[in-house]
Write a protein that holds these residues in place. Structure first.
Motif, PDB file in Angstrom:
ATOM      1  N   ASP A  10      46.589  -8.945 -45.063  1.00  0.00           N
ATOM      2  CA  ASP A  10      47.658  -9.937 -44.875  1.00  0.00           C
ATOM      3  C   ASP A  10      47.479 -11.126 -45.810  1.00  0.00           C
ATOM      4  N   PHE A  49      56.804  -3.373 -48.129  1.00  0.00           N
ATOM      5  CA  PHE A  49      56.217  -2.288 -47.341  1.00  0.00           C
ATOM      6  C   PHE A  49      56.855  -0.931 -47.634  1.00  0.00           C
ATOM      7  N   LYS A  93      49.562  -9.589 -32.535  1.00  0.00           N
ATOM      8  CA  LYS A  93      50.539 -10.253 -33.396  1.00  0.00           C
ATOM      9  C   LYS A  93      51.977 -10.015 -32.925  1.00  0.00           C
ATOM     10  N   LEU A 108      53.560  -7.326 -33.033  1.00  0.00           N
ATOM     11  CA  LEU A 108      54.263  -6.457 -33.977  1.00  0.00           C
ATOM     12  C   LEU A 108      54.698  -5.133 -33.346  1.00  0.00           C
ATOM     13  N   LEU A 152      57.992  -5.575 -31.713  1.00  0.00           N
ATOM     14  CA  LEU A 152      59.065  -5.592 -32.708  1.00  0.00           C
ATOM     15  C   LEU A 152      59.352  -4.180 -33.216  1.00  0.00           C
ATOM     16  N   ILE A 174      61.076  -3.704 -36.749  1.00  0.00           N
ATOM     17  CA  ILE A 174      60.233  -3.394 -37.904  1.00  0.00           C
ATOM     18  C   ILE A 174      60.283  -1.885 -38.109  1.00  0.00           C
TER      19      ILE A 174
END
Lengths: 268, 268
Positions: free
Chosen positions: B67, B79, B147, B149, B152, B158
């Motif tokens: 990161d 990505f 996080k 993530l 998401l 994502i």
């Protein structure tokens, strides 16, 4: 979470061991020494000599050589304008990592455009970016032509060659400038002699310098460069003698020389 | 002169101070510790703990966090599949430079594809690449979701998230594998306890290991990974106890344990 460049959903990860701890561990100050100049101006020679000299003083350095990096990290890049920009950017970013790791990172690459070099300087928030300008004339570099590239460029076999059909923009505010003597390309022997002779060195009044030694293999002389408030010249040149302009500074700050020596021990 | 990748007319510049000299200078062996695993598997936590522990032992390490690098060197990458490949490649190349500089470089990034990780291993001609697999289940990582993530990704916000709609290819021949205990995500407290308890560690028969300490903040246990002839596990885990398969090796080589300890002092 942040969006940076083309990346989204990324987080900054702090490390419990930072630059300060690493610098203490190896007793030196991490920085980037950025050597810029024409092909054949002696950048790699200086980088190697500096690395050797630092090693003899127990300091850990690492050379980021422009050509070498094109064998690895930058092997996807050519010499198109955008590739050159990206090439310099990546070296700057990697140099920043090495400096953060506590090393004296010696970047050696033509890096002809001022804007690209300045962008690398800007990456270093703590001003530990030391730009060294190999101010050798095109005539001298072309006469040396150690890689035979000028011949190829003159013959039109290499296009966009710096100094021939692509410009070199000399630094306006570099920390250190090295020049040839009387148009002569310094020999290794002259270099060896240069090692033990006094050099001129002018540090910006608010900056620090040092007494570490530069065993350069070019008999270049050090000349004055304009002070930059954002830069801290490091500790790579010795023995130090002071040029006339610097003597004038010393008249106003008699203890500066003591300061220089003191700081040099902190840095190197 | 050579043509490498997209670069032509480039030369390899040798340095008088090489990896050997640098390693001697700071009394350690340069290598890359490559930590791979799902998001939330504890890679960064392990990287930080390892860095701290190495520091207390006077060893210079540097973390290349996936990161963090997307804030700098890799900020031009997203990505997309090709960007992910390039992201890993660059980290591998920079890790190689750090290892060459003599540092223990800790690379911490998901690096989901076996091919990309193996390509980084291949860069290291002297086999100083240590792959550490954080073998934590998706369920565990998703339950942690430090996080946010996974949430998401599950909500479709994502795309191409490793473990959800993009695969993670576990290593086949990593040097070190870390697993959760009984499906539980280890707590920092458990980690601290783990520090002082024996661990299992299996080194490839022809490789060396060490007695340096891992102060990981995950209470993961070390399990056996398949030996790889091309790899040299480094010296990051202690106290060492030997797993059953390793005991069998020891039966055939009773002096191996002595060798391990000897080599550990050489490496760390």
């Amino acid at each position: 979470m942040s969006t940076v460049g083309n990346s989204t959903n990324i987080f900054w990860q702090e490390s419990p061991i930072g630059k300060t701890e690493r610098q203490k561990l190896i007793n030196q100050k991490g920085c980037v020494v950025w050597i810029t100049g024409l092909s054949g101006s002696g950048k790699s020679t200086l980088a190697c000599s500096l690395s050797r000299e630092l090693y003899t003083r127990g300091k850990l350095s690492y050379i980021l050589d422009g050509d070498n990096l094109r064998h690895g990290l930058n092997k996807d890049l050519g010499f198109k304008a955008e590739d050159r920009v990206e090439n310099i950017r990546r070296v700057g970013e990697v140099g920043k990592l090495f400096a953060d790791a506590g090393l004296i990172c010696i970047a050696s690459l033509i890096s002809p455009y001022r804007k690209d070099r300045d962008a690398c300087r800007e990456m270093m928030h703590d001003s530990s970016f030391v730009e060294v300008y190999m101010n050798m004339s095109l005539q001298l570099c072309e006469a040396r032509d150690p890689k035979g590239l000028y011949k190829l460029a003159r013959a039109g076999k290499i296009k966009g060659f710096t100094g021939i059909d692509d410009p070199y923009e000399s630094p306006l505010n570099c920390e250190i400038e090295l020049k040839e003597k009387e148009g002569e390309c310094p020999s290794p022997v002259a270099m060896a002699e240069e090692l033990v002779t006094p050099r001129d060195f002018l540090a910006p009044p608010c900056s620090v310098s040092s007494s570490a030694s530069l065993s350069s293999s070019s008999a270049a002389s050090l000349s004055l460069s304009a002070p930059t408030s954002a830069s801290i010249p490091i500790a790579i040149l010795t023995p130090i003698s002071f040029s006339a302009p610097f003597q004038r500074i010393v008249q106003f700050a008699p203890s500066l020389r003591v300061l220089l020596v003191t700081f040099s021990t902190l840095i190197l």
